[in-house]
Design an enzyme around this catalytic site. Structure first.
Site, PDB file in Angstrom:
ATOM      1  N   CYS A  37      -1.058   0.654   7.295  1.00 24.94           N
ATOM      2  CA  CYS A  37      -2.540   0.176   7.339  1.00 24.94           C
ATOM      3  C   CYS A  37      -3.386  -0.710   7.203  1.00 24.94           C
ATOM      4  O   CYS A  37      -3.501  -1.708   7.392  1.00 24.94           O
ATOM      5  CB  CYS A  37      -3.474   1.565   7.181  1.00 24.94           C
ATOM      6  SG  CYS A  37      -3.226   2.667   8.279  1.00 24.94           S
ATOM      7  N   ARG A  38      -3.176  -0.969   5.680  1.00 28.22           N
ATOM      8  CA  ARG A  38      -4.093  -1.697   4.889  1.00 28.22           C
ATOM      9  C   ARG A  38      -3.437  -2.863   4.254  1.00 28.22           C
ATOM     10  O   ARG A  38      -3.841  -3.461   4.389  1.00 28.22           O
ATOM     11  CB  ARG A  38      -4.555  -1.065   2.945  1.00 28.22           C
ATOM     12  CG  ARG A  38      -5.353  -0.168   3.066  1.00 28.22           C
ATOM     13  CD  ARG A  38      -5.319   0.366   1.593  1.00 28.22           C
ATOM     14  NE  ARG A  38      -4.217   1.594   2.017  1.00 28.22           N
ATOM     15  CZ  ARG A  38      -4.196   2.873   0.829  1.00 28.22           C
ATOM     16  NH1 ARG A  38      -5.134   2.051  -0.482  1.00 28.22           N
ATOM     17  NH2 ARG A  38      -3.532   2.912   0.792  1.00 28.22           N
ATOM     18  N   SER A  39      -1.811  -2.755   3.779  1.00 28.57           N
ATOM     19  CA  SER A  39      -0.493  -4.297   3.277  1.00 28.57           C
ATOM     20  C   SER A  39      -0.055  -4.883   4.324  1.00 28.57           C
ATOM     21  O   SER A  39      -0.784  -5.676   4.575  1.00 28.57           O
ATOM     22  CB  SER A  39       0.784  -3.644   2.883  1.00 28.57           C
ATOM     23  OG  SER A  39       1.062  -2.229   3.548  1.00 28.57           O
ATOM     24  N   ASP A  62      -7.959   4.084   1.411  1.00 25.48           N
ATOM     25  CA  ASP A  62      -7.128   4.327   2.192  1.00 25.48           C
ATOM     26  C   ASP A  62      -7.596   5.096   3.455  1.00 25.48           C
ATOM     27  O   ASP A  62      -8.381   5.628   3.173  1.00 25.48           O
ATOM     28  CB  ASP A  62      -5.601   5.672   1.289  1.00 25.48           C
ATOM     29  CG  ASP A  62      -5.265   5.905   2.739  1.00 25.48           C
ATOM     30  OD1 ASP A  62      -5.443   5.620   3.016  1.00 25.48           O
ATOM     31  OD2 ASP A  62      -4.427   6.905   1.936  1.00 25.48           O
ATOM     32  N   CYS A 112       0.784  -1.678  -0.074  1.00 23.41           N
ATOM     33  CA  CYS A 112      -0.206   0.363  -0.035  1.00 23.41           C
ATOM     34  C   CYS A 112       0.837   1.162   0.081  1.00 23.41           C
ATOM     35  O   CYS A 112       1.866   0.935  -0.519  1.00 23.41           O
ATOM     36  CB  CYS A 112      -0.943  -0.075   1.011  1.00 23.41           C
ATOM     37  SG  CYS A 112      -0.247  -0.038   3.016  1.00 23.41           S
ATOM     38  N   ASN A 128       2.564   1.790   4.477  1.00 25.02           N
ATOM     39  CA  ASN A 128       2.873   0.060   5.092  1.00 25.02           C
ATOM     40  C   ASN A 128       2.593  -0.648   6.369  1.00 25.02           C
ATOM     41  O   ASN A 128       3.395  -0.559   7.311  1.00 25.02           O
ATOM     42  CB  ASN A 128       3.939  -0.834   4.794  1.00 25.02           C
ATOM     43  CG  ASN A 128       4.452  -1.580   5.228  1.00 25.02           C
ATOM     44  OD1 ASN A 128       5.574  -2.324   5.423  1.00 25.02           O
ATOM     45  ND2 ASN A 128       3.267  -2.732   4.813  1.00 25.02           N
TER      46      ASN A 128
HETATM   47  P1  4NP Z   1      -1.749   2.673   3.909  1.00 23.78           P
HETATM   48  O1  4NP Z   1      -2.380   4.021   4.651  1.00 23.78           O
HETATM   49  O2  4NP Z   1      -1.114   2.914   2.833  1.00 23.78           O
HETATM   50  O3  4NP Z   1      -2.472   2.212   3.712  1.00 23.78           O
HETATM   51  O4  4NP Z   1      -0.367   2.639   5.029  1.00 23.78           O
HETATM   52  C1  4NP Z   1      -1.385   5.016   4.892  1.00 23.78           C
HETATM   53  C2  4NP Z   1      -0.362   5.150   6.107  1.00 23.78           C
HETATM   54  C3  4NP Z   1       0.539   6.618   5.922  1.00 23.78           C
HETATM   55  C4  4NP Z   1      -0.362   7.457   5.108  1.00 23.78           C
HETATM   56  C5  4NP Z   1      -1.485   7.409   3.830  1.00 23.78           C
HETATM   57  C6  4NP Z   1      -2.095   6.497   4.122  1.00 23.78           C
HETATM   58  N1  4NP Z   1       0.463   8.570   4.906  1.00 23.78           N
HETATM   59  O5  4NP Z   1      -0.482   9.688   4.226  1.00 23.78           O
HETATM   60  O6  4NP Z   1       1.035   8.888   5.754  1.00 23.78           O
END
Ligand code: 4NP
Length: 169
Positions: free
Chosen positions: A15-17, A130, A10, A13
């Site tokens: 939340c989703r992955s 996201d 994702c 790294n």
């Molecule tokens: P992820 O979510 O891609 O599912 O881990 C996010 C975590 C942090 C950010 C964006 C998406 N960020 O912009 O910091």
């Protein structure tokens, strides 16, 4: 012996992955395939390198029995394209970034996780959204999507292992 390796990707790294990593690892372990299927997660953005998963993701996963506490954020590397058989992106942006950095000689299969979704309710949904900047209710929805599609991914990978075993004898 590892037969198949799967990398979930994702943006951050956190939340989703890592959620997909923990859920798929749990399914792999329950299926007795811990040694046959290697699972990892990575991000295309570097804001959270070395960080534990987002507390909202971890809490939501823990409510359904998944443990994300050992996972730490890392970036996707060029080596991942030779290490992993499947590189599974959470959304179209991640997939676009992966395709842009994929060496031409890579044999990895690059896909969206929701290509494996099998729940009719999710037919029109192609991306795991996201949840980072959204409300709390985004996290259970992300977990619903991930549980549905990783179960189907495991069915697919198990079939591949069974076919390879028959061919190899
Ligand atoms: P992820 O979510 O891609 O599912 O881990 C996010 C975590 C942090 C950010 C964006 C998406 N960020 O912009 O910091």
């Amino acid at each position: 012996m590892v037969r198949v390796s799967v990398l979930f990707v994702c943006l951050g790294n956190i939340c989703r992955s890592p959620t997909a990593h923990a859920v798929f690892q749990s399914m792999v372990d329950d299926a007795g395939l811990t040694k046959a299927i290697y699972v990892d997660g990575a991000g295309t953005g570097d804001w959270h390198l070395g960080h534990a998963p987002d507390a909202r993701s971890s809490a939501t996963a823990a409510e359904r029995g998944y443990d994300m506490s050992a996972l730490r954020s890392r970036l996707v590397t060029v080596e991942d394209f030779s290490t992993f058989d499947y590189i599974i992106a959470m959304d179209a942006d991640n997939l676009r970034n992966l395709r842009a950095m994929c060496p031409p000689e890579s044999k990895a299969t690059l896909q969206l996780l929701l290509d494996y979704s099998r729940h009719p309710e999710y037919d029109a949904v192609s991306e795991v959204p996201d949840p980072y900047y959204g409300g709390e209710d985004g996290f259970p929805h992300v977990l619903d999507l991930i549980e549905d599609s990783t179960a189907a991914l495991l069915t697919h990978v198990k079939a591949e292992i069974a076919t390879a075993s028959v061919v190899q004898g």
